[in-house]
Design an enzyme around this catalytic site. Structure first.
Site, PDB file in Angstrom:
ATOM      1  CG  HIS A   1     -43.666  26.583  19.188  1.00 52.32           C
ATOM      2  ND1 HIS A   1     -42.729  27.586  19.036  1.00 52.32           N
ATOM      3  CD2 HIS A   1     -43.358  25.646  18.253  1.00 52.32           C
ATOM      4  CE1 HIS A   1     -41.893  27.266  18.041  1.00 52.32           C
ATOM      5  NE2 HIS A   1     -42.271  26.096  17.568  1.00 52.32           N
TER       6      HIS A   1
ATOM      7  CG  ASP B   1     -43.938  30.674  17.300  1.00 51.52           C
ATOM      8  OD1 ASP B   1     -44.211  30.645  18.515  1.00 51.52           O
ATOM      9  OD2 ASP B   1     -42.848  31.087  16.874  1.00 51.52           O
TER      10      ASP B   1
END
Length: 346
Positions: free
Chosen positions: A245, A222
């Protein structure tokens, strides 16, 4: 979750004692024996010492199994230095954690002048959570959505915090959480989790001010770094991010809130194989601002979306587009224009 604080501790001959070793309080370090109570006994002693500086030693060459623990202050020492020289490991089954409703594994609460360093490893044993909990129950906590799975290392109200030279691997959820802190320096962390691991943010910052974050290597499933609401004067530099991310500001404005983020500087960071480079995300219907945001000297290597400014963030696609009031100042320099792609959703 076990919890222990200062309590009533007689100092007597302990006034000059400056080193606490968890082995001296019954910690075994064989990787299978639960050492939680030994750590809490050692913490009680360390927190009660009236001194300028206390060393809290987690011995090298040992693996200490800890269940969820809350290390609580305020403490009497001006500084407590937790030296992670060995390995700390989480339980290897959800049953040993005490169920699926656990939010935190190791949490440090209201301990000013806390230093956590050493070249040891903190292993969250996240795979048992990723395998057994459906991904649609693993929404991002900064978005205010109920979440399954615990954060690995959380610091709440620990002003003048220092973290450096730690290895953190496979957190069930976020690896490091910084919340309600004024003054922290975080450097030389190595944070790793599989690319497919859900919600395993590297470092999350919320309601905090004057945070310095430098020279970290973050590879997760993430955000490498997420900056949440009410965060100001955040200085980030020399971060190697990817996979993951990218670095995100937000999400902001959930449920119509007025959220503010200001004075965020991201410099000299490298993104390799990330879903995004840098991102600002705000929920529809919210208000407030993300301003004085600087991205400078960004290097992108196979990043899918180099820059995203999303004013209708809605991860579940169940939102009705409402007007969002924003003041956004974005300054990007020192990036080759042929590599630059900005996606606006507004």
């Amino acid at each position: 979750m076990a919890s222990i604080g200062l309590g009533k501790i007689g100092l007597n001959d302990d006034d000059e004692l400056s080193t606490i070793n968890v082995r001296d309080f019954g910690a075994i370090g064989d990787g299978t024996t639960d050492d939680s109570q030994a750590f809490l006994k050692a913490w009680k002693k360390a927190c009660g010492i009236r001194a300028g500086y206390v060393n809290f030693i987690i011995a090298s060459g040992k693996t200490f199994l800890l269940k969820p623990i809350r290390f609580e202050g305020p403490c009497r020492a001006s500084y407590i230095n937790i030296q992670v020289l060995g390995t700390i490991t989480a339980p290897k089954s959800i049953y040993e954690w005490g169920g699926q409703s656990v939010d935190n594994w190791l949490i440090f609460f209201r301990i000013n002048g806390l230093i956590v360093n050493g070249k040891g490893t903190i292993n969250g044993q996240g795979s048992i959570w990723w395998q057994q909990l459906p991904k649609n129950n693993l929404f991002h906590p900064l978005d205010g959505v109920s979440n399954k799975g615990p954060d690995a290392l959380s610091f709440v109200g620990c002003n003048n915090l220092k973290l450096d030279h730690l290895n953190l691997i496979n957190s069930p959820r976020r690896h490091v959480v910084i919340f309600n802190i004024n003054g922290a320096t975080i450097s030389n962390l190595n944070i790793i989790a599989p690319k497919e691991s859900p919600n395993t943010d590297g470092i999350d910052i919320g309601q905090s001010t004057n945070i310095q974050l430098h020279y970290c290597n973050i590879k997760t499933g993430d955000d490498c770094i997420a900056i949440g609401p009410s965060s100001f004067y955040i200085n980030i530099s020399n971060i190697a991010c990817g996979p993951g991310h990218g670095i995100s500001v937000g999400s902001l404005g959930l449920n119509g809130r007025t959220d503010k983020v200001e004075e965020v500087q991201v410099r000299d960071c490298t993104f390799t194989g990330t879903q995004n480079g840098v991102r600002i995300k705000t929920w529809e219907g919210g208000s407030g601002y993300a301003r004085k945001i600087l991205f400078e000297g960004i290097t992108l290597n196979a990043a899918d979306n180099p820059i995203i400014i999303d004013q209708y963030y809605c991860p579940n696609n169940m939102c009705s587009k409402q007007h969002t009031r924003k003041m956004l100042f974005l300054h990007i320099v020192s990036m080759p224009m042929e590599d630059l792609a900005i996606l606006f959703r507004q």
